[in-house]
Scaffold this motif. Sequence first.
Motif, PDB file in Angstrom:
ATOM      1  N   GLU A 175       0.908  -1.177   0.127  1.00 50.80           N
ATOM      2  CA  GLU A 175      -0.015  -0.040  -0.184  1.00 50.80           C
ATOM      3  C   GLU A 175       0.805   1.159  -0.047  1.00 50.80           C
ATOM      4  OE1 GLU A 175      -1.938   0.603   3.694  1.00 50.80           O
ATOM      5  OE2 GLU A 175      -3.760   1.500   2.667  1.00 50.80           O
ATOM      6  N   GLN A 180      -2.372   3.123  -4.576  1.00 52.06           N
ATOM      7  CA  GLN A 180      -3.737   2.307  -4.846  1.00 52.06           C
ATOM      8  C   GLN A 180      -4.028   1.686  -6.307  1.00 52.06           C
ATOM      9  OE1 GLN A 180      -5.500   1.732  -2.376  1.00 52.06           O
ATOM     10  NE2 GLN A 180      -3.983   2.927  -1.187  1.00 52.06           N
ATOM     11  N   GLN A 182      -5.285  -1.599  -8.282  1.00 47.11           N
ATOM     12  CA  GLN A 182      -6.361  -2.804  -8.381  1.00 47.11           C
ATOM     13  C   GLN A 182      -5.333  -4.144  -7.909  1.00 47.11           C
ATOM     14  OE1 GLN A 182      -9.584  -2.782  -8.388  1.00 47.11           O
ATOM     15  NE2 GLN A 182      -9.331  -0.337  -8.281  1.00 47.11           N
ATOM     16  N   GLY A 199     -10.189  -5.225  -5.161  1.00 48.09           N
ATOM     17  CA  GLY A 199     -10.157  -3.936  -4.859  1.00 48.09           C
ATOM     18  C   GLY A 199      -8.829  -3.346  -4.833  1.00 48.09           C
ATOM     19  N   THR A 200      -8.746  -2.034  -4.229  1.00 50.79           N
ATOM     20  CA  THR A 200      -7.300  -1.452  -4.226  1.00 50.79           C
ATOM     21  C   THR A 200      -6.572  -2.056  -2.938  1.00 50.79           C
ATOM     22  OG1 THR A 200      -8.022   0.193  -2.427  1.00 50.79           O
ATOM     23  CG2 THR A 200      -8.379   0.743  -4.975  1.00 50.79           C
ATOM     24  N   SER A 202      -5.576  -0.791  -0.165  1.00 52.42           N
ATOM     25  CA  SER A 202      -6.385  -0.310   1.034  1.00 52.42           C
ATOM     26  C   SER A 202      -7.830  -1.203   1.306  1.00 52.42           C
ATOM     27  CB  SER A 202      -6.500   1.209   0.924  1.00 52.42           C
ATOM     28  OG  SER A 202      -5.493   1.936   0.521  1.00 52.42           O
ATOM     29  N   GLU A 203      -8.364  -0.847   0.126  1.00 55.70           N
ATOM     30  CA  GLU A 203      -9.810  -1.723   0.245  1.00 55.70           C
ATOM     31  C   GLU A 203      -9.606  -3.118   0.734  1.00 55.70           C
ATOM     32  OE1 GLU A 203     -12.169   0.982  -2.817  1.00 55.70           O
ATOM     33  OE2 GLU A 203     -11.573  -1.138  -3.510  1.00 55.70           O
ATOM     34  N   ASN A 206      -8.934  -3.332   4.449  1.00 60.06           N
ATOM     35  CA  ASN A 206     -10.107  -3.081   5.159  1.00 60.06           C
ATOM     36  C   ASN A 206     -10.974  -4.512   5.374  1.00 60.06           C
ATOM     37  OD1 ASN A 206      -9.838  -0.437   5.882  1.00 60.06           O
ATOM     38  ND2 ASN A 206     -10.678   0.375   3.959  1.00 60.06           N
ATOM     39  N   MET A 207     -10.946  -5.169   4.347  1.00 61.90           N
ATOM     40  CA  MET A 207     -11.832  -6.298   4.102  1.00 61.90           C
ATOM     41  C   MET A 207     -11.375  -7.192   4.973  1.00 61.90           C
ATOM     42  SD  MET A 207     -12.417  -6.835   0.295  1.00 61.90           S
ATOM     43  CE  MET A 207     -12.329  -5.628  -0.947  1.00 61.90           C
TER      44      MET A 207
END
Length: 273
Positions: A175, A180, A182, A199-200, A202-203, A206-207
């Motif tokens: 990251e 960011q 994909q 996702g990115t 960061s996404e 988060n997941m």
Amino acid sequence: MPYGKLYIVSTPIGNLEDMTLRAIRVLKEVDVIAAEDTRHSRKLLNHYGITKPMISYWSEKEKVRSEEMIEKLHSGLSIAIISDAGTPGISDPGVVLIKRAINEGIDVVPIPGPSAAIAALSVSGLSTEEFTFIGFLPSKAAQRQKRLNEIVLEPRTLILYEVPHRILETLKDMEEIFGQRQTALAKEITKLHEEILRGTISEILNMLETRTIAGEYVIIVEGKREEAISIEEVLNEIKSLMKRGKGRKEAVKIVAEAYGLSKKGLYDRSLRS
Ligand code: SAM
């Protein structure tokens, strides 16, 4: 007496049904099966009723064991090599023996099948036109970050392997260094808890906060996109955000995220502009 053949046999990466008919036949026909871990492979072989003499080879012992196997091949015996999962030689031992066998004029025959890298890439949704296999990154943080910095400009889709206890650290480093992009994180492919997160970076991080980290993972990340915007324009955007009251760090973060650039690299450039 002609030399025996050396078969490089791919085996399942979780689901035992992913064994090809040809792989089963070859393992039944060869004289010896060389396995990375004989106890581990016994389960698979028992499942298919394959009973053959086995020898073990693993990274540290590969050189010594390769000489023994070359002698057997010279004497006319055929050998199949299998690893714990997937394709031998792909982030697994096998390459030392394969090189030796080729030098000795022995036939090396591929018996294709699963490999986590290709299985993950195939469902990633990212470009498959050109890709680069990175395998495992170094386990130490400083070396890992150095390696990531070496590959940050690679335009092809990247395929990385990682162990569960380092997946968060590695994604956080990615990251920071890649920005960011994909990404697809493929967990436990072909197994009960198979899951593909997309996702990115960061996404995905988060997941992962609400998920249990366990099992095996492949990370697929898009290569560096051609910048649709010049570096001067990017730096101007940072300056104009700063004029409007944003701190340098925040301005860099906004612009880096907008264009999928590395925050650190951009921050350093903005200091020099
Ligand atoms: N030779 C194997 C191949 O062809 O895929 C790779 C062996 S390497 C020692 C093991 C790594 O492959 C794991 O740490 C993980 O990154 C990846 N891997 C293997 N099986 C997997 C699976 N079922 N799901 C996700 N990743 C897997």
